[in-house]
Motif scaffolding. Sequence first.
Motif, PDB file in Angstrom:
ATOM      1  N   ILE A 307     -21.795  -2.798 -22.060  1.00  0.00           N
ATOM      2  CA  ILE A 307     -20.542  -2.741 -21.328  1.00  0.00           C
ATOM      3  C   ILE A 307     -20.136  -4.109 -20.801  1.00  0.00           C
ATOM      4  CG2 ILE A 307     -21.777  -1.998 -19.247  1.00  0.00           C
ATOM      5  CD1 ILE A 307     -18.091  -1.356 -20.203  1.00  0.00           C
ATOM      6  N   HIS A 308     -21.117  -4.949 -20.468  1.00  0.00           N
ATOM      7  CA  HIS A 308     -20.801  -6.285 -19.975  1.00  0.00           C
ATOM      8  C   HIS A 308     -21.402  -7.325 -20.919  1.00  0.00           C
ATOM      9  CE1 HIS A 308     -20.344  -4.235 -15.872  1.00  0.00           C
ATOM     10  NE2 HIS A 308     -19.146  -4.657 -16.231  1.00  0.00           N
ATOM     11  N   GLU A 309     -20.558  -7.883 -21.748  1.00  0.00           N
ATOM     12  CA  GLU A 309     -20.929  -9.001 -22.604  1.00  0.00           C
ATOM     13  C   GLU A 309     -20.066 -10.193 -22.192  1.00  0.00           C
ATOM     14  OE1 GLU A 309     -22.085  -6.255 -26.493  1.00  0.00           O
ATOM     15  OE2 GLU A 309     -20.426  -7.675 -26.665  1.00  0.00           O
ATOM     16  N   LEU A 310     -20.414 -11.370 -22.683  1.00  0.00           N
ATOM     17  CA  LEU A 310     -19.646 -12.572 -22.332  1.00  0.00           C
ATOM     18  C   LEU A 310     -19.522 -12.744 -20.820  1.00  0.00           C
ATOM     19  CD1 LEU A 310     -16.668 -12.645 -24.881  1.00  0.00           C
ATOM     20  CD2 LEU A 310     -18.337 -14.452 -24.518  1.00  0.00           C
ATOM     21  N   CYS A 311     -20.574 -12.427 -20.101  1.00  0.00           N
ATOM     22  CA  CYS A 311     -20.464 -12.557 -18.647  1.00  0.00           C
ATOM     23  C   CYS A 311     -21.784 -12.931 -17.999  1.00  0.00           C
ATOM     24  CB  CYS A 311     -19.936 -11.269 -18.026  1.00  0.00           C
ATOM     25  SG  CYS A 311     -21.087  -9.887 -18.166  1.00  0.00           S
ATOM     26  N   GLN A 312     -22.829 -13.086 -18.796  1.00  0.00           N
ATOM     27  CA  GLN A 312     -24.137 -13.395 -18.237  1.00  0.00           C
ATOM     28  C   GLN A 312     -24.238 -14.880 -17.898  1.00  0.00           C
ATOM     29  OE1 GLN A 312     -26.000 -10.855 -17.529  1.00  0.00           O
ATOM     30  NE2 GLN A 312     -24.551  -9.478 -18.502  1.00  0.00           N
ATOM     31  N   PRO A 313     -25.263 -15.285 -17.150  1.00  0.00           N
ATOM     32  CA  PRO A 313     -25.361 -16.686 -16.730  1.00  0.00           C
ATOM     33  C   PRO A 313     -25.289 -17.698 -17.857  1.00  0.00           C
ATOM     34  CG  PRO A 313     -26.917 -15.344 -15.504  1.00  0.00           C
ATOM     35  CD  PRO A 313     -26.311 -14.437 -16.544  1.00  0.00           C
TER      36      PRO A 313
END
Length: 369
Positions: A307-313
Amino acid sequence: MNEQEELLTLLNRRISAVVELIKQKGADGLLIFNQANYRYLTNFTGEEAQLILTANGDRILLSDSRFAGQIKAQAPGELTVIMKQGDQDAEISRELKQANLHKVLVEGEFVSATEFSNLQALNPQLELELCQELVERVRNVKDELELATLRQAVQISMDSFNGILSMIKPGAIEREIGAKLDYLFKVNGGDGPGFETIIASGVRSSWAHGVASDKEIESGDLVVIDFGAFYHGYTADITRTVAVGQVDPELEQIYQIVHEAQRRGITAAVTGNHGADVDKAARDYINEQGYGQYFGHGIGHGIGLEIHELCQPALPFGKQELVNNMVHTVEPGIYLPNKGGVRIEDDILVHNQTPETLSTLPKDELIFL
């Protein structure tokens, strides 16, 4: 070419792209713990497995007997399958040694400090190096099968949303609406919710992540509904805000501000721009309207197997250059404490200079129920 051959062709492209990243880091292999990542490279959907991908493109999947039939049915191509019998770290170590590797990258986000220390102790002959989001760099750009799957996940989500609108009225319970929406995801062909469905009404609509509660919806409430269906492992992510009866004029006003901010953000989601450009286009407008302090989260994130890609550190959305076939959300919001909030979110396919909005539920005007 039949479906199995088409799938294998796509898997081989993905493997080749990840292998290139392994070589760029001067390594001989990559040890994968993330379920989404080994699914991406094998098509195997089971849990509690690990995948060794070598710089030669060889794949070694460590699973257990529960999944033997599933692996045979799902995973095409040359794949060495090891059924774990005992200590996991010892069995991983044995396969690393047999593969004659020298430097191995290990997914740092998905291995504990204890497990990494154990692997080092068991493999003194190996150079083990933690890495961040290697497979994810390839996953950021969707192939044709992924895009078709995401489109279907979006369609199922929209059909299901339309099925709960008649429930949203005074006296309805947030949790019951959320349960019906999750049920409709499966009725309409999906695999269930891609994340915990958010139904937040009244003052709770000012909570950016107000998951469904036992609160009764009242006349005059705004209701924020953040939802998405899983379909073949891929999830949509859509938010709509609706009104139950007449609402405070300021809430109507912030709806229109959020809508315009989202329009500007979507317009900026073109190849060559960065996520920061999308954020700036939307945030600047909200700031100009005097509500900047009430928009505290980022403008969006990638979607796909997670659900959350392109958003990690290691891969923040703001720093990513947008390229064709990335799919990400644009979701500005304004949240007024003790009053109510608005968020509008859609799934956007980057396509040259003309972004495509995959989710097409009405939003131009606040919907009154």
